[in-house]
Design a protein around this motif. Structure first.
Motif, PDB file in Angstrom:
ATOM      1  N   ASN A 114       0.845  -1.229   0.012  1.00  0.00           N
ATOM      2  CA  ASN A 114       0.004   0.098  -0.007  1.00  0.00           C
ATOM      3  C   ASN A 114       0.822   1.383  -0.031  1.00  0.00           C
ATOM      4  OD1 ASN A 114      -2.266   1.607   0.191  1.00  0.00           O
ATOM      5  ND2 ASN A 114      -1.757   1.746   2.477  1.00  0.00           N
ATOM      6  N   LYS A 115       0.548   2.137  -0.909  1.00  0.00           N
ATOM      7  CA  LYS A 115       1.439   3.526  -1.064  1.00  0.00           C
ATOM      8  C   LYS A 115       0.503   4.502  -0.418  1.00  0.00           C
ATOM      9  CE  LYS A 115       4.043   2.073  -4.834  1.00  0.00           C
ATOM     10  NZ  LYS A 115       4.243   2.343  -6.381  1.00  0.00           N
ATOM     11  N   ASP A 116      -0.756   4.264   0.116  1.00  0.00           N
ATOM     12  CA  ASP A 116      -1.620   5.560   0.487  1.00  0.00           C
ATOM     13  C   ASP A 116      -1.890   6.512  -0.343  1.00  0.00           C
ATOM     14  OD1 ASP A 116      -1.975   4.552   3.139  1.00  0.00           O
ATOM     15  OD2 ASP A 116      -0.054   5.396   3.933  1.00  0.00           O
ATOM     16  N   ASP A 117      -1.691   6.228  -1.720  1.00  0.00           N
ATOM     17  CA  ASP A 117      -2.160   6.964  -2.743  1.00  0.00           C
ATOM     18  C   ASP A 117      -3.645   6.697  -2.913  1.00  0.00           C
ATOM     19  OD1 ASP A 117       0.216   7.812  -3.161  1.00  0.00           O
ATOM     20  OD2 ASP A 117       0.521   6.474  -4.765  1.00  0.00           O
ATOM     21  N   VAL A 118      -4.469   7.944  -3.002  1.00  0.00           N
ATOM     22  CA  VAL A 118      -5.768   7.820  -3.295  1.00  0.00           C
ATOM     23  C   VAL A 118      -6.160   8.286  -4.755  1.00  0.00           C
ATOM     24  CG1 VAL A 118      -8.123   8.286  -2.236  1.00  0.00           C
ATOM     25  CG2 VAL A 118      -6.127   7.567  -0.681  1.00  0.00           C
ATOM     26  N   VAL A 119      -6.246   9.573  -4.672  1.00  0.00           N
ATOM     27  CA  VAL A 119      -6.401  10.296  -5.961  1.00  0.00           C
ATOM     28  C   VAL A 119      -5.436  11.480  -6.053  1.00  0.00           C
ATOM     29  CG1 VAL A 119      -8.827   9.668  -6.366  1.00  0.00           C
ATOM     30  CG2 VAL A 119      -8.193  11.735  -4.888  1.00  0.00           C
ATOM     31  N   HIS A 120      -5.040  11.727  -7.273  1.00  0.00           N
ATOM     32  CA  HIS A 120      -4.280  13.015  -7.428  1.00  0.00           C
ATOM     33  C   HIS A 120      -5.081  14.168  -7.163  1.00  0.00           C
ATOM     34  CE1 HIS A 120      -1.526  15.854  -9.318  1.00  0.00           C
ATOM     35  NE2 HIS A 120      -0.700  15.022  -8.881  1.00  0.00           N
ATOM     36  N   TYR A 121      -4.681  15.103  -6.403  1.00  0.00           N
ATOM     37  CA  TYR A 121      -5.702  16.121  -5.994  1.00  0.00           C
ATOM     38  C   TYR A 121      -6.120  17.069  -7.263  1.00  0.00           C
ATOM     39  CZ  TYR A 121      -7.411  19.670  -2.947  1.00  0.00           C
ATOM     40  OH  TYR A 121      -8.497  20.667  -2.195  1.00  0.00           O
ATOM     41  N   SER A 122      -5.060  17.292  -7.884  1.00  0.00           N
ATOM     42  CA  SER A 122      -5.371  18.354  -8.949  1.00  0.00           C
ATOM     43  C   SER A 122      -6.299  17.734 -10.019  1.00  0.00           C
ATOM     44  CB  SER A 122      -4.243  18.859  -9.144  1.00  0.00           C
ATOM     45  OG  SER A 122      -3.328  18.102  -9.896  1.00  0.00           O
ATOM     46  N   GLN A 123      -6.181  16.506 -10.032  1.00  0.00           N
ATOM     47  CA  GLN A 123      -6.964  15.810 -11.580  1.00  0.00           C
ATOM     48  C   GLN A 123      -8.203  15.432 -11.445  1.00  0.00           C
ATOM     49  OE1 GLN A 123      -4.298  12.798 -12.472  1.00  0.00           O
ATOM     50  NE2 GLN A 123      -2.864  14.074 -13.456  1.00  0.00           N
ATOM     51  N   HIS A 124      -9.050  15.730 -10.244  1.00  0.00           N
ATOM     52  CA  HIS A 124     -10.427  15.291 -10.053  1.00  0.00           C
ATOM     53  C   HIS A 124     -11.271  16.485  -9.331  1.00  0.00           C
ATOM     54  CE1 HIS A 124      -9.247  11.078 -10.688  1.00  0.00           C
ATOM     55  NE2 HIS A 124      -8.342  11.222  -9.820  1.00  0.00           N
ATOM     56  N   SER A 125     -12.598  16.460  -9.555  1.00  0.00           N
ATOM     57  CA  SER A 125     -13.538  17.233  -9.271  1.00  0.00           C
ATOM     58  C   SER A 125     -13.723  17.254  -7.517  1.00  0.00           C
ATOM     59  CB  SER A 125     -14.774  16.990  -9.697  1.00  0.00           C
ATOM     60  OG  SER A 125     -15.550  15.768  -9.313  1.00  0.00           O
ATOM     61  N   ASN A 126     -14.180  18.420  -7.254  1.00  0.00           N
ATOM     62  CA  ASN A 126     -14.393  18.306  -5.778  1.00  0.00           C
ATOM     63  C   ASN A 126     -15.470  17.340  -5.239  1.00  0.00           C
ATOM     64  OD1 ASN A 126     -12.775  20.352  -5.096  1.00  0.00           O
ATOM     65  ND2 ASN A 126     -14.428  22.086  -5.717  1.00  0.00           N
ATOM     66  N   LYS A 127     -16.432  16.851  -6.024  1.00  0.00           N
ATOM     67  CA  LYS A 127     -17.236  15.810  -5.795  1.00  0.00           C
ATOM     68  C   LYS A 127     -16.603  14.470  -5.471  1.00  0.00           C
ATOM     69  CE  LYS A 127     -21.440  13.563  -7.857  1.00  0.00           C
ATOM     70  NZ  LYS A 127     -22.268  13.573  -8.783  1.00  0.00           N
ATOM     71  N   ILE A 128     -15.569  14.250  -6.501  1.00  0.00           N
ATOM     72  CA  ILE A 128     -14.891  12.908  -6.301  1.00  0.00           C
ATOM     73  C   ILE A 128     -14.134  13.182  -5.048  1.00  0.00           C
ATOM     74  CG2 ILE A 128     -12.663  11.601  -7.296  1.00  0.00           C
ATOM     75  CD1 ILE A 128     -15.364  11.498  -8.914  1.00  0.00           C
ATOM     76  N   LYS A 129     -13.304  14.024  -4.699  1.00  0.00           N
ATOM     77  CA  LYS A 129     -12.514  14.389  -3.586  1.00  0.00           C
ATOM     78  C   LYS A 129     -13.441  14.206  -2.275  1.00  0.00           C
ATOM     79  CE  LYS A 129      -9.694  17.428  -5.908  1.00  0.00           C
ATOM     80  NZ  LYS A 129      -9.191  19.102  -6.247  1.00  0.00           N
ATOM     81  N   ARG A 130     -14.428  14.798  -2.492  1.00  0.00           N
ATOM     82  CA  ARG A 130     -15.580  14.661  -1.171  1.00  0.00           C
ATOM     83  C   ARG A 130     -15.824  13.126  -1.097  1.00  0.00           C
ATOM     84  NH1 ARG A 130     -17.752  19.818  -2.850  1.00  0.00           N
ATOM     85  NH2 ARG A 130     -19.098  18.712  -4.238  1.00  0.00           N
ATOM     86  N   GLY A 131     -16.086  12.371  -1.890  1.00  0.00           N
ATOM     87  CA  GLY A 131     -16.536  11.330  -1.908  1.00  0.00           C
ATOM     88  C   GLY A 131     -15.502  10.271  -1.350  1.00  0.00           C
ATOM     89  N   VAL A 132     -14.268  10.541  -1.689  1.00  0.00           N
ATOM     90  CA  VAL A 132     -12.976   9.695  -1.079  1.00  0.00           C
ATOM     91  C   VAL A 132     -13.132   9.956   0.416  1.00  0.00           C
ATOM     92  CG1 VAL A 132     -10.521   9.646  -1.048  1.00  0.00           C
ATOM     93  CG2 VAL A 132     -11.774   9.475  -3.310  1.00  0.00           C
ATOM     94  N   ILE A 133     -13.051  11.152   0.735  1.00  0.00           N
ATOM     95  CA  ILE A 133     -13.144  11.620   2.185  1.00  0.00           C
ATOM     96  C   ILE A 133     -14.309  10.843   3.070  1.00  0.00           C
ATOM     97  CG2 ILE A 133     -13.255  13.261   3.891  1.00  0.00           C
ATOM     98  CD1 ILE A 133     -11.901  15.108   1.846  1.00  0.00           C
ATOM     99  N   ILE A 134     -15.470  11.145   2.393  1.00  0.00           N
ATOM    100  CA  ILE A 134     -16.775  10.394   3.121  1.00  0.00           C
ATOM    101  C   ILE A 134     -16.641   8.844   3.186  1.00  0.00           C
ATOM    102  CG2 ILE A 134     -19.135   9.782   2.580  1.00  0.00           C
ATOM    103  CD1 ILE A 134     -19.351  12.865   1.641  1.00  0.00           C
ATOM    104  N   GLY A 135     -16.060   8.177   2.077  1.00  0.00           N
ATOM    105  CA  GLY A 135     -15.807   6.949   2.119  1.00  0.00           C
ATOM    106  C   GLY A 135     -14.841   6.505   2.913  1.00  0.00           C
TER     107      GLY A 135
END
Length: 133
Positions: free
Chosen positions: A99-120
């Protein structure tokens, strides 16, 4: 087909459902608890069952599926480490050594995706903590 493909999980699920309804149902005793999420399977049983024989029979069904046997007091399943201690089952968050603790590259995704990751992550932590109480 790579597991990154959108239909991979659906196809893996269908593949396993056909095996569960067919050959696996003839091998796995009714006293066994069989839990599956897509292609990750957890089988829990009493020790008086010959687990090595069960593993061999399951592995003989399909050459692309390989069951492994864990008889320790700790078992990783999905993102959870199940720990049996003093006849009590406990849960911890589990991360593979790769595991590298990489989830999503911050600048390449919409705020909706970023919120979804945090909620998940929040819901996963909440679920594991509720199981562990």
């Amino acid at each position: 087909m790579a597991m990154g493909c959108p239909v991979s999980a659906v196809l893996a699920n269908l593949f396993m459902e056909f095996r569960e309804a067919g050959p696996f149902s003839n091998i796995v005793p009714r006293t066994v608890t069989w839990l599956r999420y897509v292609d990750d399977i957890l089988i829990a049983t009493f020790r008086r069952l010959n687990l090595q024989q069960l593993q061999n029979q399951l592995n003989d069904v399909e050459p692309t599926i390989k069951f492994t046997l864990e008889e320790d007091n700790a078992l990783p399943f999905l993102d959870t480490l199940l720990i049996m201690s003093n006849n009590e089952l406990k849960f911890r968050v589990y991360r593979k050594s790769t595991n590298k603790d990489d989830v999503v590259h911050y600048s390449q995704h919409s705020n909706k995706i970023k919120r979804g990751v945090i909620i998940g992550f929040f819901l996963r932590a909440l679920t594991i903590s509720v199981w562990n109480t």
